[in-house]
Every structure is written in C-alpha cells, then in structure tokens.
Enzyme design. Structure first.
Site, PDB file in Angstrom:
ATOM      1  N   ARG A 148       0.833  -1.193   0.000  1.00 20.63           N
ATOM      2  CA  ARG A 148       0.000   0.000   0.000  1.00 20.63           C
ATOM      3  C   ARG A 148       0.870   1.247   0.000  1.00 20.63           C
ATOM      4  NH1 ARG A 148      -4.442   0.895   4.679  1.00 20.63           N
ATOM      5  NH2 ARG A 148      -2.553   0.859   5.948  1.00 20.63           N
ATOM      6  N   ASP A 186       3.435  -6.860  10.446  1.00 20.45           N
ATOM      7  CA  ASP A 186       4.485  -6.529  11.409  1.00 20.45           C
ATOM      8  C   ASP A 186       4.384  -7.376  12.657  1.00 20.45           C
ATOM      9  OD1 ASP A 186       5.801  -4.624   9.916  1.00 20.45           O
ATOM     10  OD2 ASP A 186       4.574  -2.967  10.649  1.00 20.45           O
ATOM     11  N   ASP A 241      -0.766  -3.542  12.680  1.00 19.68           N
ATOM     12  CA  ASP A 241      -0.344  -4.063  11.381  1.00 19.68           C
ATOM     13  C   ASP A 241      -0.121  -5.571  11.503  1.00 19.68           C
ATOM     14  OD1 ASP A 241       1.689  -4.947   9.298  1.00 19.68           O
ATOM     15  OD2 ASP A 241       1.297  -2.903   8.636  1.00 19.68           O
ATOM     16  N   THR A 245      -0.977   7.576  -1.072  1.00 19.09           N
ATOM     17  CA  THR A 245      -2.269   7.468  -1.747  1.00 19.09           C
ATOM     18  C   THR A 245      -3.152   6.370  -1.172  1.00 19.09           C
ATOM     19  OG1 THR A 245      -1.470   5.861  -3.393  1.00 19.09           O
ATOM     20  CG2 THR A 245      -1.142   8.210  -3.871  1.00 19.09           C
TER      21      THR A 245
END
Length: 210
Positions: A105, A204, A201, A109
């Site tokens: 990602r 992660d 996340d 944006t």
C-alpha cells in the site's frame, strides 16, 4: 448474518481474536492464534462444497459415503500477511494449489502497487479462496480480485480476519459476486487507513518487524 457477507461469531474464534488484538501478545503467540483462527475459517468458507457418494469398505461393511466433488481448490495469499492465514488453511485443505499476489500500500495514496503475481495454470477450473488478515480500505483486495478475474478465475471467495465498514462496502460494490467471510467488522478506519480498534499491522505483528 448479512446478505452480502458472513461474520463468524463462534466463541472460540472470538476468544482467540481477543488475544490477537491485545498489544501485549507476543509474536509467536500472534502467529499461532492466526493459524488457529484460519483453520476454523477454512471450515466456514468451505461449508457449501458439493459432495458425491462413493462406495468404500469399512472393517465391518461396504457403504456409500460422501466425498467432496466439483471444482478443486486454489488458495491465494495476498502477500505478505496473507501467508499467516495460508498456513492455517493448508492444515485443513492440504491438497489445494497455491497462488500468490504481491501488493503493498502506497503510504501517501493508500492505493495498492503490485510487485508479484503467480497462479496455477488451471486457475479457471478451481474454486479460488483469497486470504488476507485485514480488509482496511479494501483497495488491495479489490485490485487482487480484478487481477484474478483477468487471469480467468471464475469462482472466488474472500476470507479475512478483520474488516472495516468502509473496506467491506468498497469490496461489495466492486465485486458483489464474491462472497466474503470474516471474523469481525470493526468500527472504522482512522486517517492513516488502519482498522480501529483492529490489532495493528498484521504483517508486522506476525513477522516481528515492528
């Protein structure tokens, strides 16, 4: 039950998900819990697989007994976090073929950028089950499903651990023909495109990179 997607509220799944959400859960336990929940989600997403009768002999008698029929399976992992769900799915569906889609990602944006795509040659003849722990903005899932359809996939399901209302709405609008199975739909997205309350996340936490 929602007509557009299915939220699995089984107590075991919700119990394990609570520990995954906890910021104090260690990397090894996070990884183990994701694998265990994925095993249970595999049961749910394959609940409607067709069966046919076959003749077998038990130690005591000859009987007609059901076996899975119809299309063979392909599990597609959206890298990198999807691999954590893939392991659990394979525990239940060991004969499935595997595909990978590499997407990241863009932090500015929030749009997906593809860097890898590899699928079985007979993808069009298989039921494709796409796995990724987090359905946040929905952009990566939408892009992955577009690529799969372009590659010939005709029957697709999508499985995630957590979804945001915004991501779910975007996915349903873009791909209304793809059934979605998830363990929870959370409150919202924050300004950075993360699910709240979520679990952080997933990649992660799974790989210990943060």
């Amino acid at each position: 039950m929602n007509p557009d997607y299915t939220v699995i509220t089984h107590p075991l799944i919700q119990h394990k998900l609570t520990f995954m959400r906890n910021e104090n859960t260690t990397t090894d336990n996070f990884r183990r819990l994701l694998r265990e929940i994925s095993q249970m989600l595999a049961y749910e997403v394959t609940r409607d697989l067709p069966t046919e009768m076959t003749t077998i002999s038990t130690p005591l008698a000859t009987i007609e007994s059901p076996v899975i029929s119809g299309k063979k399976l392909c599990l597609v992992s959206i890298l990198r976090a999807g691999n954590g769900m893939l392991d659990g799915m394979l525990d239940v569906l060991p004969a499935a073929r595997i595909g990978h889609i590499g997407l990241y990602r863009d932090p500015e944006t929030l749009e997906p950028v593809e860097y890898y795509f590899k699928m079985p040659d007979d993808i069009g003849a298989r039921l494709v089950i796409v796995v990724d722990p987090m359905l946040a903005t929905g952009n990566s899932a939408i892009a992955a499903l577009h690529r799969l359809k372009e590659s010939g996939a005709a029957t697709i399901k999508y499985v995630c651990l957590l979804a945001s209302p915004e991501g779910m709405a975007a996915l349903r609008k873009a791909h209304p023909d793809v059934p979605v199975v998830t363990a929870a739909v959370d409150e919202r997205l924050n300004e950075h495109g993360y699910i709240v309350p979520g679990l952080g996340d997933a990649g992660d936490r799974m790989f210990g990179t943060r």
